[in-house]
Motif scaffolding. Sequence first.
Motif, short mmCIF file in Angstrom:
data_model
loop_
_atom_site.label_atom_id
_atom_site.label_comp_id
_atom_site.label_asym_id
_atom_site.label_seq_id
_atom_site.Cartn_x
_atom_site.Cartn_y
_atom_site.Cartn_z
N ALA A 92 0.84 -1.20 0.00
CA ALA A 92 0.00 0.00 0.00
C ALA A 92 0.88 1.25 0.00
O ALA A 92 0.56 2.24 -0.68
N ALA A 93 1.98 1.22 0.74
CA ALA A 93 2.89 2.36 0.74
C ALA A 93 3.57 2.52 -0.61
O ALA A 93 3.77 3.65 -1.08
N LEU A 94 3.93 1.41 -1.27
CA LEU A 94 4.57 1.50 -2.59
C LEU A 94 3.61 1.98 -3.66
O LEU A 94 4.03 2.64 -4.62
N ASN A 95 2.33 1.67 -3.50
CA ASN A 95 1.35 2.14 -4.48
C ASN A 95 1.18 3.65 -4.44
O ASN A 95 0.74 4.25 -5.42
N ASP A 96 1.52 4.26 -3.32
CA ASP A 96 1.41 5.71 -3.22
C ASP A 96 2.58 6.44 -3.88
O ASP A 96 2.49 7.64 -4.15
N VAL A 97 3.67 5.72 -4.15
CA VAL A 97 4.83 6.33 -4.80
C VAL A 97 4.53 6.42 -6.30
O VAL A 97 4.12 5.42 -6.93
N PRO A 98 4.73 7.58 -6.90
CA PRO A 98 4.44 7.72 -8.34
C PRO A 98 5.30 6.80 -9.20
O PRO A 98 6.48 6.57 -8.90
N LEU A 99 4.72 6.23 -10.23
CA LEU A 99 5.33 5.38 -11.23
C LEU A 99 5.72 3.99 -10.73
O LEU A 99 6.14 3.16 -11.52
N VAL A 100 5.60 3.68 -9.47
CA VAL A 100 5.95 2.36 -8.98
C VAL A 100 4.83 1.37 -9.33
O VAL A 100 5.12 0.25 -9.79
N ALA A 101 3.58 1.75 -9.11
CA ALA A 101 2.46 0.86 -9.41
C ALA A 101 2.42 0.49 -10.90
O ALA A 101 2.27 -0.70 -11.24
N PRO A 102 2.58 1.43 -11.82
CA PRO A 102 2.60 1.03 -13.24
C PRO A 102 3.77 0.13 -13.61
O PRO A 102 3.63 -0.78 -14.43
N VAL A 103 4.93 0.34 -12.98
CA VAL A 103 6.09 -0.52 -13.26
C VAL A 103 5.80 -1.94 -12.78
O VAL A 103 6.11 -2.92 -13.47
N PHE A 104 5.20 -2.07 -11.58
CA PHE A 104 4.83 -3.40 -11.09
C PHE A 104 3.82 -4.08 -12.02
O PHE A 104 3.90 -5.28 -12.26
N GLU A 105 2.88 -3.32 -12.56
CA GLU A 105 1.90 -3.89 -13.49
C GLU A 105 2.60 -4.36 -14.76
O GLU A 105 2.28 -5.45 -15.28
N LEU A 106 3.55 -3.61 -15.26
CA LEU A 106 4.29 -4.02 -16.45
C LEU A 106 5.10 -5.29 -16.18
O LEU A 106 5.16 -6.19 -17.03
N ILE A 107 5.73 -5.36 -15.01
CA ILE A 107 6.49 -6.56 -14.66
C ILE A 107 5.56 -7.77 -14.58
O ILE A 107 5.88 -8.86 -15.08
N GLY A 108 4.39 -7.60 -13.98
CA GLY A 108 3.43 -8.69 -13.89
C GLY A 108 2.93 -9.15 -15.24
O GLY A 108 2.82 -10.37 -15.50
N MET A 109 2.64 -8.21 -16.12
CA MET A 109 2.18 -8.59 -17.46
C MET A 109 3.29 -9.27 -18.24
O MET A 109 3.06 -10.23 -18.98
N GLY A 110 4.53 -8.80 -18.09
CA GLY A 110 5.66 -9.43 -18.78
C GLY A 110 5.88 -10.86 -18.29
O GLY A 110 6.09 -11.78 -19.10
N TYR A 111 5.81 -11.08 -16.98
CA TYR A 111 6.00 -12.43 -16.44
C TYR A 111 4.86 -13.36 -16.88
O TYR A 111 5.10 -14.52 -17.22
N THR A 112 3.64 -12.85 -16.91
CA THR A 112 2.51 -13.66 -17.36
C THR A 112 2.69 -14.06 -18.83
O THR A 112 2.44 -15.22 -19.20
#
Length: 145
Positions: A92-112
């Motif tokens: 939840a704290a990392l989601n508040d940091v700008p650009l971290v949530a989209p990077v995590f989503e990109l990593i998740g889509m790439g791994y999938t």
Amino acid sequence: MTQANFSDDTQTMTEVVTVDLVPDEAGVMTTVTTTETPTGQFQDIKDQVLTILSELPAYASSFFAEYQKPLVTVGLILAGGVSIKVMLGVLAALNDVPLVAPVFELIGMGYTGWFVYRYLLKASTRQELLTEVDSLKEQVVGKDS
């Protein structure tokens, strides 16, 4: 003299009260002095408490020895719950940091995408995945399951 009787096999407690009266002086208060005779009741209670406290380590060690597996299981469940709660707080704290949530989503889509390409497109790789899952299941559950 006041005498009080207690039930439950206790001894009689005698209390002696001495009252000093000063009738000649107006406004002088009366002094009351009490003297209690020692009884065996308090000694019995003291002995029982000391016996329980001296045997407490033996009680605790026998309790832990008897219920070791359930206590460890409860401890692991509590530790797992606390670690999940901490992980959710960190995310939840990392989601508040700008650009971290989209990077995590990109990593998740790439791994999938890689997982689908590596294990799900061909029948031979699906069989390999099934073999790995069965091996992991045997390691976790046991070979008899």
